[in-house]
Design a protein around this motif. Sequence first.
Motif, PDB file in Angstrom:
ATOM      1  N   ASN A  37     -11.802  -2.393  -9.545  1.00 48.36           N
ATOM      2  CA  ASN A  37     -12.206  -4.009  -9.780  1.00 48.36           C
ATOM      3  C   ASN A  37     -11.223  -4.664  -9.287  1.00 48.36           C
ATOM      4  O   ASN A  37     -10.901  -5.950  -9.615  1.00 48.36           O
ATOM      5  CB  ASN A  37     -11.977  -3.956 -11.278  1.00 48.36           C
ATOM      6  N   GLY A  38     -10.719  -4.536  -7.957  1.00 47.09           N
ATOM      7  CA  GLY A  38     -10.117  -5.593  -7.157  1.00 47.09           C
ATOM      8  C   GLY A  38      -8.770  -5.828  -7.527  1.00 47.09           C
ATOM      9  O   GLY A  38      -8.165  -6.724  -7.572  1.00 47.09           O
ATOM     10  N   ASN A  39      -8.184  -4.885  -8.082  1.00 49.16           N
ATOM     11  CA  ASN A  39      -6.718  -4.964  -8.624  1.00 49.16           C
ATOM     12  C   ASN A  39      -5.536  -3.883  -8.200  1.00 49.16           C
ATOM     13  O   ASN A  39      -4.506  -4.327  -8.230  1.00 49.16           O
ATOM     14  CB  ASN A  39      -6.928  -4.471 -10.210  1.00 49.16           C
ATOM     15  N   SER A  40      -5.886  -2.869  -7.641  1.00 51.41           N
ATOM     16  CA  SER A  40      -4.935  -2.089  -7.250  1.00 51.41           C
ATOM     17  C   SER A  40      -4.986  -2.303  -5.665  1.00 51.41           C
ATOM     18  O   SER A  40      -4.553  -1.280  -4.824  1.00 51.41           O
ATOM     19  CB  SER A  40      -5.231  -0.453  -7.393  1.00 51.41           C
ATOM     20  N   ASN A  41      -5.285  -3.371  -5.193  1.00 60.06           N
ATOM     21  CA  ASN A  41      -5.529  -3.655  -3.576  1.00 60.06           C
ATOM     22  C   ASN A  41      -4.336  -4.396  -3.140  1.00 60.06           C
ATOM     23  O   ASN A  41      -4.301  -4.339  -1.860  1.00 60.06           O
ATOM     24  CB  ASN A  41      -7.014  -4.104  -3.582  1.00 60.06           C
ATOM     25  N   SER A  42      -3.493  -4.944  -3.895  1.00 62.04           N
ATOM     26  CA  SER A  42      -2.447  -5.490  -3.109  1.00 62.04           C
ATOM     27  C   SER A  42      -1.465  -4.393  -2.876  1.00 62.04           C
ATOM     28  O   SER A  42      -1.096  -3.730  -3.737  1.00 62.04           O
ATOM     29  CB  SER A  42      -1.717  -6.391  -4.281  1.00 62.04           C
ATOM     30  N   ARG A  43      -1.094  -4.555  -1.668  1.00 66.03           N
ATOM     31  CA  ARG A  43      -0.459  -3.244  -1.294  1.00 66.03           C
ATOM     32  C   ARG A  43       1.200  -3.520  -0.952  1.00 66.03           C
ATOM     33  O   ARG A  43       1.418  -4.909  -0.836  1.00 66.03           O
ATOM     34  CB  ARG A  43      -1.077  -2.903   0.509  1.00 66.03           C
ATOM     35  N   PRO A  44       1.930  -2.580  -1.043  1.00 64.49           N
ATOM     36  CA  PRO A  44       3.232  -2.950  -0.576  1.00 64.49           C
ATOM     37  C   PRO A  44       3.563  -3.328   0.852  1.00 64.49           C
ATOM     38  O   PRO A  44       2.517  -2.777   1.677  1.00 64.49           O
ATOM     39  CB  PRO A  44       3.910  -1.492  -1.051  1.00 64.49           C
ATOM     40  N   LEU A  45       4.536  -3.825   1.080  1.00 62.54           N
ATOM     41  CA  LEU A  45       4.760  -4.416   2.360  1.00 62.54           C
ATOM     42  C   LEU A  45       5.012  -3.117   3.337  1.00 62.54           C
ATOM     43  O   LEU A  45       5.504  -2.361   2.898  1.00 62.54           O
ATOM     44  CB  LEU A  45       5.783  -5.465   2.629  1.00 62.54           C
ATOM     45  N   PRO A  46       4.436  -3.011   4.316  1.00 62.20           N
ATOM     46  CA  PRO A  46       4.842  -1.803   5.325  1.00 62.20           C
ATOM     47  C   PRO A  46       5.961  -1.780   5.805  1.00 62.20           C
ATOM     48  O   PRO A  46       6.779  -2.811   5.590  1.00 62.20           O
ATOM     49  CB  PRO A  46       3.720  -2.282   6.663  1.00 62.20           C
ATOM     50  N   GLU A  47       6.479  -0.654   6.040  1.00 62.00           N
ATOM     51  CA  GLU A  47       8.040  -0.329   6.429  1.00 62.00           C
ATOM     52  C   GLU A  47       8.340  -1.169   7.576  1.00 62.00           C
ATOM     53  O   GLU A  47       9.561  -1.803   7.565  1.00 62.00           O
ATOM     54  CB  GLU A  47       8.234   1.067   6.753  1.00 62.00           C
ATOM     55  N   SER A  48       7.577  -1.559   8.592  1.00 60.12           N
ATOM     56  CA  SER A  48       7.900  -2.146   9.462  1.00 60.12           C
ATOM     57  C   SER A  48       7.979  -3.828   9.403  1.00 60.12           C
ATOM     58  O   SER A  48       8.656  -4.415   9.966  1.00 60.12           O
ATOM     59  CB  SER A  48       6.640  -2.226  10.748  1.00 60.12           C
ATOM     60  N   GLY A  49       7.551  -4.156   8.250  1.00 58.23           N
ATOM     61  CA  GLY A  49       7.512  -5.686   7.792  1.00 58.23           C
ATOM     62  C   GLY A  49       6.720  -6.400   8.654  1.00 58.23           C
ATOM     63  O   GLY A  49       6.761  -7.615   8.577  1.00 58.23           O
ATOM     64  N   THR A  50       5.756  -5.860   9.385  1.00 58.50           N
ATOM     65  CA  THR A  50       4.840  -6.713  10.277  1.00 58.50           C
ATOM     66  C   THR A  50       3.421  -5.930  10.030  1.00 58.50           C
ATOM     67  O   THR A  50       3.120  -5.029   9.228  1.00 58.50           O
ATOM     68  CB  THR A  50       5.205  -6.357  11.694  1.00 58.50           C
TER      69      THR A  50
END
Length: 280
Positions: A37-50
């Motif tokens: 439902n559009g909720n678990s889609n905010s992702r952690p920042l990638p390790e590269s930070g880019t």
Amino acid sequence: MAQGVVKRVLVLIVLFGLAACSGGYAPVAERSINSSNGNSNSRPLPESGTYTVRKGDTLYSIAWRYSLDYRELARLNNIDSRYLIYVGQTLRLQTKPTAVTKTSPVRPGLPLVVKPLAGKDVGAGTTAGNSSTAPASVKPPEPTLSVKAPIKPPAVPSDRLTWRWPAQGPLLNGFSSTATKGINIAGKAGDPVVAAGSGRVVYAGDGLRGYGILVIINHNQEFLSAYAHNSRVFVKENDMVNGGDKIAEVGSSGAARDMLHFEIRRDGQPVDPLRYLPKR
């Protein structure tokens, strides 16, 4: 005899299954709704930070994906107020860690530029190439900290925003900062979806996984709202809309049932829409 035992075992299995359902276990279809439902889609920042810009991305959709403030993202990458980005462009998503003393008045997370005081020696008694001769009682001057000014303030004060419900159906799920990040409103395919407030459309597409066909509106730079799982969209990026204008129709894109997933974000962070929407 053996057949009677088998029948009794089958009956017990069926009864056990019914008891499990009545004890709070949701059917597979219902659980799939809650997981898409559009909720678990905010992702952690990638390790590269880019992040490397792909076709269909906008600065707003990238910021939304990682729960960032799009203004801060623009500032980090020296992007002006047009917020133009290009396919293949590499964007920094965060500042590099910088040591800041506890007494520093500078807001955490902003890059620091350290500038020594100009036109003054480090201390009395120092000589070029021999700073060790400075008296122990003389301390070098404190550096000055310079922080870039924030991007222009909101055009419309937040207390002047008038919010309205984006759809008329009953509430399915409430807000959770770690799960839904918004609310789900029941509906049937084709029901109207209206803008919850006046603003400019900054994203219209299906490039964010789990949101289906999504519309994002920028209301005053501070507040953004999102409308997910639409079946049809009637606006495009850069369109200006008024509160109550029809922008889409309810659908099930990216979800297991017809519904509208609605979010409000303030400075990039999800907030409970029920704090802003009028009471029904």
